[in-house]
Design a protein around this motif. Structure first.
Motif, mmCIF file in Angstrom:
data_model
loop_
_atom_site.group_PDB
_atom_site.id
_atom_site.type_symbol
_atom_site.label_atom_id
_atom_site.label_comp_id
_atom_site.label_asym_id
_atom_site.label_seq_id
_atom_site.Cartn_x
_atom_site.Cartn_y
_atom_site.Cartn_z
ATOM 1 N N PRO A 460 0.803 -1.221 0.000
ATOM 2 C CA PRO A 460 0.000 0.000 0.000
ATOM 3 C C PRO A 460 0.839 1.276 0.000
ATOM 4 O O PRO A 460 1.954 1.299 0.514
ATOM 5 N N PHE A 461 0.292 2.287 -0.619
ATOM 6 C CA PHE A 461 0.830 3.645 -0.464
ATOM 7 C C PHE A 461 -0.354 4.600 -0.356
ATOM 8 O O PHE A 461 -1.487 4.244 -0.680
ATOM 9 N N VAL A 462 -0.054 5.752 0.133
ATOM 10 C CA VAL A 462 -1.125 6.726 0.375
ATOM 11 C C VAL A 462 -0.963 7.880 -0.594
ATOM 12 O O VAL A 462 0.145 8.372 -0.818
ATOM 13 N N GLU A 463 -2.055 8.258 -1.178
ATOM 14 C CA GLU A 463 -2.032 9.388 -2.091
ATOM 15 C C GLU A 463 -2.935 10.457 -1.485
ATOM 16 O O GLU A 463 -4.068 10.168 -1.096
ATOM 17 N N VAL A 464 -2.409 11.654 -1.395
ATOM 18 C CA VAL A 464 -3.209 12.748 -0.858
ATOM 19 C C VAL A 464 -3.494 13.704 -2.000
ATOM 20 O O VAL A 464 -2.568 14.161 -2.667
ATOM 21 N N SER A 465 -4.732 13.952 -2.254
ATOM 22 C CA SER A 465 -5.043 14.919 -3.308
ATOM 23 C C SER A 465 -5.853 16.055 -2.716
ATOM 24 O O SER A 465 -6.756 15.838 -1.911
ATOM 25 N N PHE A 466 -5.449 17.253 -3.089
ATOM 26 C CA PHE A 466 -6.096 18.450 -2.566
ATOM 27 C C PHE A 466 -5.981 19.518 -3.637
ATOM 28 O O PHE A 466 -4.878 19.802 -4.120
ATOM 29 N N GLN A 467 -7.097 20.070 -3.980
ATOM 30 C CA GLN A 467 -7.151 21.082 -5.043
ATOM 31 C C GLN A 467 -6.410 20.592 -6.292
ATOM 32 O O GLN A 467 -5.658 21.308 -6.927
ATOM 33 N N ARG A 468 -6.621 19.363 -6.607
ATOM 34 C CA ARG A 468 -6.048 18.710 -7.788
ATOM 35 C C ARG A 468 -4.520 18.613 -7.753
ATOM 36 O O ARG A 468 -3.888 18.346 -8.760
ATOM 37 N N GLY A 478 2.690 -4.892 3.366
ATOM 38 C CA GLY A 478 1.871 -5.553 4.360
ATOM 39 C C GLY A 478 0.625 -4.776 4.746
ATOM 40 O O GLY A 478 0.481 -3.605 4.427
ATOM 41 N N PRO A 479 -0.284 -5.456 5.426
ATOM 42 C CA PRO A 479 -1.562 -4.824 5.772
ATOM 43 C C PRO A 479 -1.475 -3.820 6.925
ATOM 44 O O PRO A 479 -2.430 -3.103 7.153
ATOM 45 N N ASN A 480 -0.390 -3.773 7.654
ATOM 46 C CA ASN A 480 -0.259 -2.789 8.730
ATOM 47 C C ASN A 480 0.974 -1.929 8.495
ATOM 48 O O ASN A 480 1.950 -2.006 9.223
ATOM 49 N N PRO A 481 0.953 -1.117 7.473
ATOM 50 C CA PRO A 481 2.165 -0.394 7.103
ATOM 51 C C PRO A 481 2.404 0.811 7.999
ATOM 52 O O PRO A 481 1.493 1.326 8.651
ATOM 53 N N CYS A 482 3.657 1.229 8.019
ATOM 54 C CA CYS A 482 4.022 2.441 8.747
ATOM 55 C C CYS A 482 4.817 3.315 7.795
ATOM 56 O O CYS A 482 5.859 2.922 7.301
ATOM 57 N N TRP A 483 4.296 4.482 7.491
ATOM 58 C CA TRP A 483 4.980 5.348 6.535
ATOM 59 C C TRP A 483 5.762 6.445 7.235
ATOM 60 O O TRP A 483 6.903 6.688 6.946
ATOM 61 N N ASN A 484 5.078 7.135 8.131
ATOM 62 C CA ASN A 484 5.663 8.265 8.843
ATOM 63 C C ASN A 484 6.279 9.286 7.878
ATOM 64 O O ASN A 484 7.432 9.641 7.980
ATOM 65 N N GLU A 485 5.472 9.730 6.962
ATOM 66 C CA GLU A 485 5.970 10.658 5.949
ATOM 67 C C GLU A 485 5.154 11.936 5.990
ATOM 68 O O GLU A 485 3.957 11.913 6.286
ATOM 69 N N GLU A 486 5.827 13.015 5.659
ATOM 70 C CA GLU A 486 5.132 14.297 5.644
ATOM 71 C C GLU A 486 4.970 14.754 4.208
ATOM 72 O O GLU A 486 5.931 14.795 3.450
ATOM 73 N N LEU A 487 3.754 15.095 3.850
ATOM 74 C CA LEU A 487 3.485 15.607 2.504
ATOM 75 C C LEU A 487 3.062 17.059 2.625
ATOM 76 O O LEU A 487 2.298 17.409 3.518
ATOM 77 N N GLN A 488 3.564 17.899 1.739
ATOM 78 C CA GLN A 488 3.200 19.322 1.776
ATOM 79 C C GLN A 488 2.424 19.656 0.522
ATOM 80 O O GLN A 488 2.923 19.515 -0.582
#
Lengths: 977, 175
Positions: A460-468, A478-488
């Protein structure tokens, strides 16, 4: 005696005057009177009357411009009720004539009394001596005169009949005949003033003249003529000088005075104008400047206004004018549904009226609003700071520090960023081992362990979309991932306007979506000696969380674990947690679905708008209002982090006590009939119905911090409201279903201060989230409700005075006064407040035809959009799959999205065996088309690059009573393997 | 369509009997003038000078007018008020001045007056404060007859006004 007398003209002649400017008059009058009653019949009484008449005499004063200039001799009344003066007065005048006034006096002995006065118009310059005829002026006086002899007097009822019937009232009245003209000089030149100086026409402007004479309206004694003249001459009805004439006209024409809507305040303005009014108003540049100054939304942040008129293009106003024009026209295209279009319009109107009401309140500043004053640190804070010196520099569990707040006004584009810190996720659905043949489910289970070791469960990865803007994290395992990432993510305000009101009304939402990354090998090429493997990455949507920007702005930070909205069916993935139980007691086994822990904030920290400090008028008892104010103040002092509400503001801007909102209300009968034997299911269905009403935060709709509570029938008509309205409606439904129900005022993530519903059934407490329709047990770890401030029901409000606020650590037993402080107690009893809710709610029938039509329209729009998002590839639709999906969606709606997934999956796989299917149904309440399009876009299904991909899209709209619609969108991609 | 910018500030006031002062101001124009942007009225803060007699406000004025004629040239009208230590406000003076009609930077001194009441009122005023006020403050800048009004001279308000004119020469107004 005074008879009704009559003045009749005898002679009138104007004669040549002396030199100079002069006016000459001839005045000759004859006063006649009616023959006495019947002479001879009455003897001494008539004699007395005649003697009295002989004693009285009449004379006339001539007033020019209000000053007496001459008077006639005193003459007595003849027997024919006439007085003949026959005098000519020559006047040499030096002032402009304003008025000529004749006053008729009666003389009795040495005393004289004013009978009446007659205004004579100033003659026009062409009216010269010798050519003028006598004019008659009627007059009358309403003075009451009574006599002790036969004379009838004036204003005294009298009768000519012998029996005294048919009484008449006669007033002193008569006619005065005279003429006024300009004299002629010795050289036969009229002695009238020159025409240019003569106040004629409307451009007189000399100001000192009265309105009648200034336009030369002599002889206008006819009311009709005066009326005509008043309209023609643009008489200013607002000028106090003209008040009398307007009053006269009003009376004469029984009130129908057409006051012109223009008048001149400044004389000679027109003559000195540089340009005309139209030109000034039509200037585009000036218009732009003024609109910007008025803070019209389109122009508020218009930075550069061109210096020259020709540089302003017409296009600038197009949008604004279109909006003004569209005010009346309801845009059905945008709303798809005529009822919702009407509601949106109605909401707009309420919004405008509310905003106008709050505008005033917004301008009340306190010292702290204008002056920043650092507080002097107290000894206690000093001590804590000293203590901090001993802390380790890099603690093992770092805490987030408070940042300085920035006022929003000095910001511009690009200054604001949204920080999204993705920490970890739990229980993400894992890939199901791909089996082509549906019958082979048993072997796959056997292979399970083997597959578990060798294969990737999920990446899995996480995608954050805001104002396109779309950003993504790295891929974890794995099903219990830990990313600990900051997106700006950059934020730009609507219209580039960074004021508080504008930021609050930003409707953008942050989509946090979890995807699975699949990598396929597409081929191996053997060029240049080295082997290169071509892979294609594909991402599959697993679920998403959406958080409105307005929530982040008002909360300033959001920190917590949310439930990820995973679709009820996720083709190719399983949600079974087959291997999570190896260690100890697992709290999460209580709940289903995936969870994600995030921290969201805005950099720099913005100051959220403050609630309006304004006392609203109220129909509540003053005593009650004071008590509620005291209650809230005490609570805020002792428990500053517990939200307490005792009074709320209704849609009319009035303060209403909160318990008035709670009253048992009937849910739609159809919902109750659906499960007659299963109250549990019926309850869930009612909660689902409430959650299907779209949410619209007040601060978005009212662009200011004010929390308005609409009543349930208003809410059902508007079909939009925030959490409080949902909660009140759900609470009222539960009450009518015979449950013990309270309203919880507390805070939750992510929405912040909010309202939930608490029910007590089967000796356990359930917490209902009214905007999602889900319920949680009291001891559920993933219950979004974080703090409980107070409980409300129809009778009372209880403040939480326990040590803790988290629902799982408190007791909900409101009977214990040491745990819950009641508002109404023995010392201040419930005054019997009536409810503001209507007794019974009336629901509109479900309209299946409209729902079917809407369904087709949504489907068409979505198909067009998906093709639009894929400009480079052809988009093929698999009709076969679409029909299967379409049949499946109503089942999902019926079951509320549970228990049907497995069967459906088998069905699909048997149909489309050799295709790799990835797809899911989305479920949304229907408000308008935009959120649906946004939700589909955020799943990213359209991004599949494979050349042989086919899509399937099915839409189902399920109608509920009162035009509440549940929309299902099933989207799948098929890749032939 | 000439344009006029008035940029400047109300600097302060001096020569008043007390010095804890604030000022309400407004700009009045004739009907030919259109305000394009800026605030045409306002109120300053209360200034309590520590040293000296002059109260400083430094209150900005920034107005942009368009006009179709020179009648009703903008005039600034002022009301100076005194706020005492109990928070009570008392009128100290009315005054007005025209916005200078030539472009450039101007220092304008606006003298003020206040209406005098009858001798009883004046006596009361010396003991308890207060005093006569105009029923309609329009009288300050309108040409209406004031011959029955008895007034008393008060202090001076100082303004700094910068005037920028545009397109006046197009219509034969030399600047």
């Amino acid at each position: 005696m005074r008879e009704p007398s009559q003045w009749v003209p005898m002679i009138s002649r104007a004669r040549q005057g002396d030199q100079g400017e002069r006016e000459r008059w001839l005045q000759q009058m004859r006063v006649s009177r009616l023959p006495g009653l019947i002479a001879g019949q009455v003897k001494w009484a008539e004699v007395a009357r005649r003697e009295d008449v002989a004693k009285r005499s009449l004379f006339i004063k001539i007033l020019y411009n209000g000053k007496e200039v001459s008077r006639t001799d005193s003459r007595s009344l003849n027997t024919d009720f006439r007085v003949h003066f026959g005098q000519i007065f020559n006047l040499k005048i030096v002032n402009c004539p304003q008025s000529i006034n004749l006053q008729v006096f009666e003389e009795l002995g040495s005393s004289c009394s004013l009978l009446t006065q007659v205004f004579v118009p100033v003659p026009e310059p062409s009216v010269l001596t010798g050519s003028v005829l006598l004019e008659e002026f009627e007059f009358s006086s309403n003075q009451r005169v009574m006599f002790d002899h036969e004379g009838v007097g004036s204003d005294v009822p009298l009768s000519f009949e012998p029996d005294g019937s048919n009484k008449q009232t006669l007033l002193t009245s008569g006619k005065l005949s005279c003429c006024v003209s300009w004299g002629i000089g010795e050289d036969d030149v009229p002695l009238a003033p020159p025409v240019s100086q003569q106040p004629a026409g409307i451009h007189s402007g000399l100001g000192r003249l009265d309105a009648v004479t200034s336009i030369g309206a002599s002889g206008l004694y006819d009311m009709k003529k005066i009326g005509e003249w008043a309209t023609q001459s643009r008489l200013d009805p607002n000028d106090p000088k003209n008040a009398s004439i307007m009053q006269l006209l009003k009376v004469a024409r029984s009130g129908e005075v057409t006051a012109p809507d223009y008048f001149r305040l400044e004389q000679l303005q027109e003559e000195f104008n540089f340009v005309t009014d139209e030109e000034l108003e039509g200037s585009k540049r000036f218009r732009l400047l003024r609109l910007r100054n008025q803070e019209v939304a389109e122009f508020r942040s218009y930075k550069c206004v061109p210096g020259l008129e020709r540089e302003v293009s017409d296009k600038v106003f197009q949008e604004y004018e279109k909006r003004l024009k569209d005010g009346e026209i309801i845009d059905t295209k945008e709303h798809l549904d005529s009822h919702r279009a009407l509601v949106a319009k109605y909401l707009q109107k309420i919004r405008e009226s509310v905003i106008n009401r709050f505008l005033l309140a917004k301008h009340h500043y306190l010292l702290s609003d204008l002056v920043i004053e650092e507080e002097i640190p107290s000894i206690g804070i000093l001590g804590i700071n000293l203590f901090k010196l001993a802390e380790s520099k890099r603690p093992l569990k770092p805490q987030r520090k408070e940042r300085k707040k920035v006022t929003a006004q000095n910001l511009s584009d690009g200054d604001i960023r949204l920080l999204v810190n993705i920490i970890r996720a739990y229980d993400i659905p894992v890939r199901r081992p791909h089996s082509n043949k549906p019958g082979q489910s048993t072997p796959s289970v056997i292979q399970g362990n083997d597959w578990l070791i060798g294969q990737v469960q999920v990446r899995p990865f996480v995608e954050v979309s805001f104002q396109r803007t779309v950003l993504q994290t790295t891929t974890a395992d794995g099903p219990n991932p830990c990313w600990n990432e900051e997106l700006q993510l950059p934020f730009s305000a609507p219209n580039g306007d960074y004021s508080i009101a504008s930021l609050q009304s930003a409707k953008d939402e942050v989509f946090i979506s979890i995807f699975d990354e699949l990598v396929y090998e597409t081929g191996v090429s053997d060029k240049d000696g080295g082997k290169s493997i071509h892979t294609r990455a594909e991402k599959h949507w697993l679920g998403s969380v959406k958080i409105p920007f307005s929530t982040i702005y008002s909360q300033s930070r959001i920190d917590g674990t949310f439930k990820v909205n995973t679709p009820s069916v996720l083709l190719g993935y399983s949600k079974e947690r087959s291997h999570g139980t190896n260690g100890g007691y697992d709290m999460r086994s209580l709940s289903e679905g995936a969870f994600i822990t995030v921290f969201i904030t805005i950099e720099p920290q913005l100051v959220p708008g403050e609630p309006i400090r304004e006392k609203f008028d109220s129909q509540e008892d003053e005593h009650l209002l004071q008590a509620s104010e005291r209650f809230e103040r005490d609570a805020a002092q002792r428990y500053p982090d517990r939200p307490v509400i005792t009074t709320v503001i209704d849609l009319n801007g009035k303060t209403v006590f909160i318990t008035r909102y709670i009253r048992p209300l009937n849910p739609p009968q159809e919902l109750l009939d659906a499960f007659p034997n299963n109250p549990q299911e019926a309850t869930a269905l009612v909660a689902r119905f409430v959650s299907l009403i779209p949410s619209l935060p007040d601060r978005v709709s009212f662009s200011g911090v004010c929390d308005l509570w609409s009543t349930c029938d208003q809410f059902l008509t508007l079909l939009a409201g925030d959490e409080e309205e949902h909660a009140v409606l759900l609470c009222n439904y539960f009450l009518s279903m015979g449950k013990k129900t309270w309203l919880i005022i507390g805070t939750a993530i992510p929405e912040g201060p909010t309202a939930y519903v608490l029910t007590y059934e089967q000796s356990r407490y359930l917490i209902w989230n009214p905007s999602s329709g889900q319920y949680y047990g009291q001891y559920d770890t993933f219950c979004p409700l974080q703090t409980v401030g107070c409980l409300v029901n129809a009778d009372n409000v209880w403040l939480n005075v326990q040590q803790y606020t988290a629902p799982m650590r408190i007791s909900f037993d409101t009977t214990k006064a040491n745990l819950w402080k009641p508002f109404f107690s023995r010392s201040f009893s419930h005054p019997g407040l009536s409810s503001v809710q209507q007794g019974e709610l009336v629901y509109r029938r479900t309209d299946r035809a409209a729902a079917a039509e809407l369904q087709d329209r949504i489907e068409k729009i979505l198909k067009e959009k998906i093709m639009e998002w894929r400009p480079r590839q052809p988009t093929r639709w698999n009709r076969y799959c679409t029909t299967t999906l379409k049949q499946f969606l109503p089942k999902l709606e019926l079951s509320g999205g549970r228990d049907v997934a497995e069967g459906h999956r088998h069905e699909l796989q048997s149909l489309l065996g050799d295709n790799r299917i990835a797809g899911f149904p989305l479920h949304l309440p229907f408000s308008e088309i935009r959120p649906i399009v946004e939700a589909v876009h955020s799943t990213g299904v359209h991004n599949i690059q494979a050349s042989n991909v086919e899509f399937a899209l099915a839409v189902y709209v399920h109608p509920y009573p009162n035009n509440v619609l549940s929309v299902w969108v099933y989207l799948a991609s098929l890749v032939r393997t | 369509m000439a344009e006029l910018h008035v940029i400047g500030q109300i600097v302060g006031a001096s020569g008043f009997p007390q010095n804890s002062l604030f000022c309400k101001w407004g700009v009045h124009t004739g009907g030919a003038w259109r305000l394009l942007s800026g605030l045409k009225e306002g109120q300053t803060q209360v200034d309590v000078p520590q040293t000296g007699d002059m109260a400083f406000w430094s209150h900005p004025i920034d107005l942009h007018y368009a006009t179709k004629g020179i009648q009703g040239w903008p005039k600034v009208h002022l009301q100076v008020w005194h706020q005492d230590s109990f928070g009570r406000c008392q009128l100290f003076g009315y005054g007005y001045c025209h916005v200078p009609s030539s472009p450039g930077h101007h220092r304008v001194r606006c003298v003020t007056w206040r209406p005098l009441g009858s001798w009883q009122e004046q006596l009361a005023q010396t003991f308890v404060g207060g005093g006569a006020q105009l029923r309609s403050p329009e009288l300050v800048y309108s040409g209406a007859d004031r011959y029955r009004l008895h007034t008393e001279a008060m202090g001076t308000v100082e303004l700094e006004l910068g005037v920028i004119m545009r397109h006046f020469d197009k219509y034969g107004v030399e600047s």
